[in-house]
Motif scaffolding. Structure first.
Motif, PDB file in Angstrom:
ATOM      1  N   ILE B 318       0.843  -1.197   0.000  1.00  0.00           N
ATOM      2  CA  ILE B 318       0.000   0.000   0.000  1.00  0.00           C
ATOM      3  C   ILE B 318       0.878   1.247   0.000  1.00  0.00           C
ATOM      4  CG2 ILE B 318      -1.700   1.305   1.324  1.00  0.00           C
ATOM      5  CD1 ILE B 318      -2.655  -1.499   2.394  1.00  0.00           C
ATOM      6  N   GLY B 319       1.948   1.201   0.825  1.00  0.00           N
ATOM      7  CA  GLY B 319       2.877   2.326   0.871  1.00  0.00           C
ATOM      8  C   GLY B 319       3.481   2.595  -0.491  1.00  0.00           C
ATOM      9  N   LEU B 320       3.895   1.519  -1.164  1.00  0.00           N
ATOM     10  CA  LEU B 320       4.496   1.681  -2.481  1.00  0.00           C
ATOM     11  C   LEU B 320       3.495   2.278  -3.468  1.00  0.00           C
ATOM     12  CD1 LEU B 320       6.790   1.092  -4.568  1.00  0.00           C
ATOM     13  CD2 LEU B 320       5.356  -0.854  -5.196  1.00  0.00           C
ATOM     14  N   ARG B 321       2.264   1.726  -3.444  1.00  0.00           N
ATOM     15  CA  ARG B 321       1.244   2.223  -4.379  1.00  0.00           C
ATOM     16  C   ARG B 321       0.996   3.714  -4.140  1.00  0.00           C
ATOM     17  NH1 ARG B 321      -1.643  -1.585  -7.226  1.00  0.00           N
ATOM     18  NH2 ARG B 321      -1.008  -3.724  -6.769  1.00  0.00           N
ATOM     19  N   LYS B 322       0.997   4.081  -2.874  1.00  0.00           N
ATOM     20  CA  LYS B 322       0.801   5.504  -2.578  1.00  0.00           C
ATOM     21  C   LYS B 322       1.982   6.317  -3.078  1.00  0.00           C
ATOM     22  CE  LYS B 322      -2.575   5.660   0.908  1.00  0.00           C
ATOM     23  NZ  LYS B 322      -3.011   6.350   2.122  1.00  0.00           N
ATOM     24  N   ALA B 323       3.195   5.761  -2.927  1.00  0.00           N
ATOM     25  CA  ALA B 323       4.378   6.490  -3.376  1.00  0.00           C
ATOM     26  C   ALA B 323       4.344   6.718  -4.881  1.00  0.00           C
ATOM     27  CB  ALA B 323       5.644   5.729  -2.976  1.00  0.00           C
ATOM     28  N   VAL B 324       3.859   5.750  -5.638  1.00  0.00           N
ATOM     29  CA  VAL B 324       3.840   5.933  -7.095  1.00  0.00           C
ATOM     30  C   VAL B 324       2.588   6.681  -7.551  1.00  0.00           C
ATOM     31  CG1 VAL B 324       5.269   3.903  -7.540  1.00  0.00           C
ATOM     32  CG2 VAL B 324       2.775   3.719  -7.690  1.00  0.00           C
ATOM     33  N   GLY B 325       1.776   7.127  -6.600  1.00  0.00           N
ATOM     34  CA  GLY B 325       0.711   8.049  -6.985  1.00  0.00           C
ATOM     35  C   GLY B 325      -0.710   7.583  -6.764  1.00  0.00           C
ATOM     36  N   ALA B 326      -0.895   6.492  -6.004  1.00  0.00           N
ATOM     37  CA  ALA B 326      -2.268   6.068  -5.720  1.00  0.00           C
ATOM     38  C   ALA B 326      -2.895   7.031  -4.711  1.00  0.00           C
ATOM     39  CB  ALA B 326      -2.280   4.652  -5.156  1.00  0.00           C
ATOM     40  N   THR B 327      -4.046   7.570  -5.058  1.00  0.00           N
ATOM     41  CA  THR B 327      -4.734   8.464  -4.120  1.00  0.00           C
ATOM     42  C   THR B 327      -5.430   7.595  -3.063  1.00  0.00           C
ATOM     43  OG1 THR B 327      -6.725   8.382  -5.455  1.00  0.00           O
ATOM     44  CG2 THR B 327      -5.196  10.175  -5.910  1.00  0.00           C
ATOM     45  N   PRO B 328      -5.790   8.206  -1.925  1.00  0.00           N
ATOM     46  CA  PRO B 328      -6.523   7.436  -0.904  1.00  0.00           C
ATOM     47  C   PRO B 328      -7.770   6.763  -1.495  1.00  0.00           C
ATOM     48  CG  PRO B 328      -5.827   9.517   0.014  1.00  0.00           C
ATOM     49  CD  PRO B 328      -5.455   9.552  -1.438  1.00  0.00           C
ATOM     50  N   ASN B 329      -8.462   7.471  -2.388  1.00  0.00           N
ATOM     51  CA  ASN B 329      -9.656   6.890  -2.996  1.00  0.00           C
ATOM     52  C   ASN B 329      -9.345   5.653  -3.830  1.00  0.00           C
ATOM     53  OD1 ASN B 329     -11.503   8.560  -1.900  1.00  0.00           O
ATOM     54  ND2 ASN B 329     -11.540   9.997  -3.627  1.00  0.00           N
ATOM     55  N   ALA B 330      -8.213   5.704  -4.545  1.00  0.00           N
ATOM     56  CA  ALA B 330      -7.835   4.564  -5.375  1.00  0.00           C
ATOM     57  C   ALA B 330      -7.573   3.340  -4.503  1.00  0.00           C
ATOM     58  CB  ALA B 330      -6.606   4.903  -6.211  1.00  0.00           C
ATOM     59  N   ILE B 331      -6.897   3.561  -3.360  1.00  0.00           N
ATOM     60  CA  ILE B 331      -6.617   2.452  -2.443  1.00  0.00           C
ATOM     61  C   ILE B 331      -7.928   1.928  -1.849  1.00  0.00           C
ATOM     62  CG2 ILE B 331      -5.475   1.843  -0.270  1.00  0.00           C
ATOM     63  CD1 ILE B 331      -3.443   2.305  -2.405  1.00  0.00           C
ATOM     64  N   LEU B 332      -8.798   2.857  -1.438  1.00  0.00           N
ATOM     65  CA  LEU B 332     -10.099   2.477  -0.871  1.00  0.00           C
ATOM     66  C   LEU B 332     -10.855   1.599  -1.848  1.00  0.00           C
ATOM     67  CD1 LEU B 332     -12.237   3.486   1.508  1.00  0.00           C
ATOM     68  CD2 LEU B 332     -13.275   4.565  -0.454  1.00  0.00           C
ATOM     69  N   LEU B 333     -10.900   2.077  -3.092  1.00  0.00           N
ATOM     70  CA  LEU B 333     -11.666   1.374  -4.118  1.00  0.00           C
ATOM     71  C   LEU B 333     -11.080  -0.007  -4.383  1.00  0.00           C
ATOM     72  CD1 LEU B 333     -14.093   2.514  -5.456  1.00  0.00           C
ATOM     73  CD2 LEU B 333     -12.717   3.046  -7.453  1.00  0.00           C
ATOM     74  N   GLN B 334      -9.743  -0.071  -4.394  1.00  0.00           N
ATOM     75  CA  GLN B 334      -9.118  -1.355  -4.689  1.00  0.00           C
ATOM     76  C   GLN B 334      -9.483  -2.393  -3.634  1.00  0.00           C
ATOM     77  OE1 GLN B 334      -4.860  -1.361  -5.481  1.00  0.00           O
ATOM     78  NE2 GLN B 334      -4.790  -3.355  -4.465  1.00  0.00           N
ATOM     79  N   PHE B 335      -9.434  -1.995  -2.352  1.00  0.00           N
ATOM     80  CA  PHE B 335      -9.740  -2.979  -1.308  1.00  0.00           C
ATOM     81  C   PHE B 335     -11.227  -3.297  -1.259  1.00  0.00           C
ATOM     82  CE2 PHE B 335      -5.443  -2.192  -0.111  1.00  0.00           C
ATOM     83  CZ  PHE B 335      -5.039  -3.404   0.408  1.00  0.00           C
ATOM     84  N   LEU B 336     -12.055  -2.298  -1.574  1.00  0.00           N
ATOM     85  CA  LEU B 336     -13.494  -2.577  -1.660  1.00  0.00           C
ATOM     86  C   LEU B 336     -13.770  -3.584  -2.769  1.00  0.00           C
ATOM     87  CD1 LEU B 336     -15.615   0.653  -1.204  1.00  0.00           C
ATOM     88  CD2 LEU B 336     -15.512  -1.391   0.212  1.00  0.00           C
ATOM     89  N   LEU B 337     -13.127  -3.350  -3.917  1.00  0.00           N
ATOM     90  CA  LEU B 337     -13.333  -4.261  -5.045  1.00  0.00           C
ATOM     91  C   LEU B 337     -12.883  -5.665  -4.682  1.00  0.00           C
ATOM     92  CD1 LEU B 337     -12.330  -2.104  -8.136  1.00  0.00           C
ATOM     93  CD2 LEU B 337     -14.558  -3.094  -7.651  1.00  0.00           C
ATOM     94  N   GLU B 338     -11.809  -5.736  -3.893  1.00  0.00           N
ATOM     95  CA  GLU B 338     -11.332  -7.053  -3.481  1.00  0.00           C
ATOM     96  C   GLU B 338     -12.356  -7.755  -2.606  1.00  0.00           C
ATOM     97  OE1 GLU B 338      -6.774  -6.470  -3.034  1.00  0.00           O
ATOM     98  OE2 GLU B 338      -7.390  -8.170  -1.811  1.00  0.00           O
ATOM     99  N   ALA B 339     -12.911  -7.013  -1.639  1.00  0.00           N
ATOM    100  CA  ALA B 339     -13.909  -7.603  -0.742  1.00  0.00           C
ATOM    101  C   ALA B 339     -15.153  -8.013  -1.524  1.00  0.00           C
ATOM    102  CB  ALA B 339     -14.274  -6.605   0.361  1.00  0.00           C
ATOM    103  N   ILE B 340     -15.574  -7.142  -2.446  1.00  0.00           N
ATOM    104  CA  ILE B 340     -16.781  -7.438  -3.226  1.00  0.00           C
ATOM    105  C   ILE B 340     -16.539  -8.651  -4.120  1.00  0.00           C
ATOM    106  CG2 ILE B 340     -18.276  -6.570  -5.071  1.00  0.00           C
ATOM    107  CD1 ILE B 340     -17.924  -3.772  -3.780  1.00  0.00           C
ATOM    108  N   THR B 341     -15.355  -8.701  -4.735  1.00  0.00           N
ATOM    109  CA  THR B 341     -15.039  -9.843  -5.598  1.00  0.00           C
ATOM    110  C   THR B 341     -15.075 -11.139  -4.797  1.00  0.00           C
ATOM    111  OG1 THR B 341     -13.628  -8.404  -6.896  1.00  0.00           O
ATOM    112  CG2 THR B 341     -13.364 -10.764  -7.234  1.00  0.00           C
ATOM    113  N   LEU B 342     -14.464 -11.088  -3.621  1.00  0.00           N
ATOM    114  CA  LEU B 342     -14.440 -12.281  -2.767  1.00  0.00           C
ATOM    115  C   LEU B 342     -15.873 -12.726  -2.448  1.00  0.00           C
ATOM    116  CD1 LEU B 342     -12.681 -14.232  -1.200  1.00  0.00           C
ATOM    117  CD2 LEU B 342     -12.549 -12.594   0.654  1.00  0.00           C
TER     118      LEU B 342
END
Lengths: 252, 413
Positions: B318-342
């Motif tokens: 997560i730290g790396l993704r943020k360093a390369v430019g992931a916004t908080p929303n992008a991280i939020l969405l990614q983990f939500l999508l993971e939970a929903i997919t599961l």
């Protein structure tokens, strides 16, 4: 317009009742195509300064103009955008995603970019070619050597053609031969016009740069060019170290 | 805005996370799987039962009306003695003569008699007294011989109809028409044979030995205050409300019940039963919905737990993704999508299990569930609930990930 203009940068942490001044009034100017080493012992504030320059953190006070834009008061989302477009990071421990191939790792910044995702393949391949890894494109990090991993990380850092390539102890986990290889890549990128900032505590690494900024107790104590005439461009040898002593150390 | 590559990689990543932690993902999604499987199979069974029962109701005839005595619950018993409550044959005649909306009507009474055929003797066999209209109302004609006629009724002729089962039980010849049997000590002529209807109602096998005699004859075997019920056929099913109202009016008049007083009888169109059954089925479906709600809650807590583990395991990523430019929303969405997919994968597996169970139900003999299947709305609902569970229970871990400080995250061991 300067690439980086830092004025009276302060960063204060409060740990319990104790107040730590990690940065205590740093002034720094960095021009385009500079090749700078930021040095200092642990606790000198060099990591804090790197976090500031990399837009990972916000200063307590002072201003930081990046490309003429004041980034010292931006919110988290805005800073993320700046990092994505302006800054390429190279870390000591590479920070590659283990389950993704070299190519996918290099493409990562484009996942969060506004545009450019359509031609991600050719761009990522070009970046990998630039670091000499065209034959390792589909390897995963655990199939690569340390030097190769760091080269993947460098390719990832330069993918978005950032204003600054910010490397934090990039050779800290590498042997000396590989260190030379990696530093040669930095030199080549610099010759192509890339601005590079390396945070390090190793004199041999700093000797490959054009300019050394030294920090102590949150302040810049010296900011000197490494003189080309005394050091030349012979990299990795003992002469580099000598030049550092004559140039940078002699001044402080 | 987030580009298509983000969506593609987020979903690909979600699946690769599941694939990389197969057993963990399975255990996590088990709650969802069990919840969806059990609910969809219950709904499948209910749907099958419903369509089965409704067809049976329709085969009985949607325009059928039942009338039976009914002592009001809210009145003292002594005000409604049995003599007052029981239906009387005069009331059946009144309905037959006065009610405009009925096509056919019959009183039905059953009397237990000793039946003798040759040397074969059965005690207490149920013999049913009917009017000739019964054939039309029940839609049962004779396979040989003749049905009852009005002359049988008015002349109180000692004739009877038997079904195939009765012929078997009484050891009568296959063509029993013209044979004589003794019912309650009297001699009856078998005039017709009735087909045995394999009408199973709620798994109850109603086919057994049946003997029918004219109502007027049956009446003579009965005590003074015997029980009778009335079945009638409306001229059309649309007359259900009008017809029952008319019959009630006639019966109230015959019984002298003043307006506003509770009726001591009940008139029910089969239509009403269909409505009641539909209400019941809807109730059971709602209960099944409640069960899925609870199981998804339990499953959701599992999802939340594993997503928290995932966030803490992947702090550096997560730290790396943020360093390369992931916004908080992008991280939020990614983990939500993971939970929903599961959750959606869990829902899909659960649905597959539910289908298997539903298929298994159709193979159970005599369970009345051979039409069990999962209706489309249940499939849609199962996926919607699964996705909703992922969304709700994935939110907390996703927010946690989105709020991580990139510097701290990159330093995390």
């Amino acid at each position: 317009m300067r690439l980086i203009e830092v004025r009276d940068l302060q960063k204060v942490y409060r740990v319990g009742v104790e107040t730590i001044r990690a940065l205590n009034g740093v002034d720094l100017r960095i021009e385009r195509n500079d090749f700078i080493a930021i040095m200092g012992s642990s606790g000198s504030g060099k990591s804090t300064l790197m976090n500031m320059l990399g837009c990972l953190d916000r200063p307590t006070s002072g201003t930081y103009l990046l490309n003429g834009k004041d980034v010292s008061h931006m919110g988290a989302a805005e800073l993320a955008r700046v990092r994505n477009e302006e800054i390429g990071f190279v870390f000591q421990s590479f920070e590659l995603l283990p389950r993704q191939t070299a190519l996918e790792n290099v493409e990562l910044p484009l996942v969060y970019a506004k545009g450019g995702w359509r031609d991600r393949r050719p761009r990522a391949l070009a970046a990998l070619a630039l670091v000499g890894l065209s034959d390792r494109v589909h390897h995963r990090p655990n199939q690569l050597s340390g030097g190769q991993r760091q080269r993947v990380a460098i390719a990832r850092a330069i993918l978005n053609r950032p204003s600054i390539l910010l490397a934090d102890e990039p050779t800290g986990n590498l042997d000396s031969a590989t260190t030379v290889e990696i530093l040669a890549i930095f030199r080549k990128l610099h010759d192509d016009g890339q601005t590079i900032i390396i945070v390090t505590h190793e004199d041999e690494v700093a000797a490959h740069c054009d300019r050394v900024v030294r920090l102590r107790d949150g302040k810049v104590i010296s900011d000197l060019p490494i003189l080309e005439d005394s050091a030349g461009r012979h990299r990795g040898g003992s002469g580099a170290k000598g030049s550092l002593e004559h140039g940078a150390l002699g001044a402080c | 805005m987030l580009n298509p590559l983000f969506w593609y990689q987020a979903i690909a990543l979600a699946f690769s996370q599941i694939w990389a932690n197969k057993s963990r993902a399975f255990l996590t999604a088990l709650g969802i799987i069990v919840g969806v499987a059990s609910t969809t199979s219950v709904i499948a069974a209910l749907t099958g039962l419903k369509s089965k029962v409704l067809t049976q109701f329709e085969s009985v005839g949607a325009s059928k009306v039942f009338i039976f005595p009914n002592r009001p619950d809210d009145k003292p018993r002594n005000l409604y003695p049995w003599e007052k409550v029981r239906l009387k044959i005069e009331e059946a005649r009144a309905l037959r003569d006065e009610c405009e909306s009925i096509r056919a009507i019959t009183p039905i009474t059953e009397v237990g008699l000793e039946v003798e055929a040759g040397d074969r003797k059965i005690e207490g066999l149920s013999v049913t007294g009917i009017w000739p209209d019964w054939h039309e109302i029940q839609n049962r004609s004779v396979t040989s011989g003749r049905p009852f006629t009005n002359i049988d009724e008015s002349n109180e002729r000692q004739v009877c109809l038997v079904n195939d089962d009765a012929i078997k039980e009484l050891h009568l010849p296959t063509d029993a028409v013209g044979q004589f049997i003794n019912l309650g000590g009297r001699r009856f002529l078998i005039v017709g044979v009735i087909e045995t209807v394999q009408s199973r109602f709620f798994g109850l096998n109603t086919s057994s030995a049946e003997i029918f005699i004219p109502f007027s004859v049956a009446e003579k075997f009965q005590p003074r205050d015997y029980f009778l019920r009335i079945e009638a056929l409306l001229k059309s099913p649309e007359l259900a409300d009008e017809g029952t109202a008319e019959m009630r009016w006639i019966l109230r008049k015959a019984r002298g019940i003043p307006a506003g007083d509770t009726e001591s009888f009940q008139v029910e169109a089969i239509d009403r039963f269909i409505q009641q059954f539909k209400t019941l089925a809807a109730g059971i479906t709602a209960i099944a919905g409640g069960i899925v709600g609870i199981s998804l809650l339990v499953g959701g807590i599992g999802i939340m737990n594993i997503m928290l583990v995932s966030v803490s395991e992947r702090t550096r990523e997560i730290g790396l993704r943020k360093a390369v430019g992931a916004t908080p929303n992008a991280i939020l969405l990614q983990f939500l999508l993971e939970a929903i997919t599961l959750c959606l994968v869990g829902g899909f597996v659960g649905l597959a299990c539910g289908r298997l169970i539903a298929y298994g139900l159709t193979k159970i003999p005599d369970a009345q569930l051979d039409e069990a299947n999962i209706p489309l709305w249940a499939v849609v609902l199962a996926f919607a609930f699964s996705a909703g569970t992922g969304l709700i229970f994935g939110m907390f871990p996703a927010i946690k990930a989105a709020r991580l400080d990139p510097i701290e995250a990159l330093r995390h061991e």
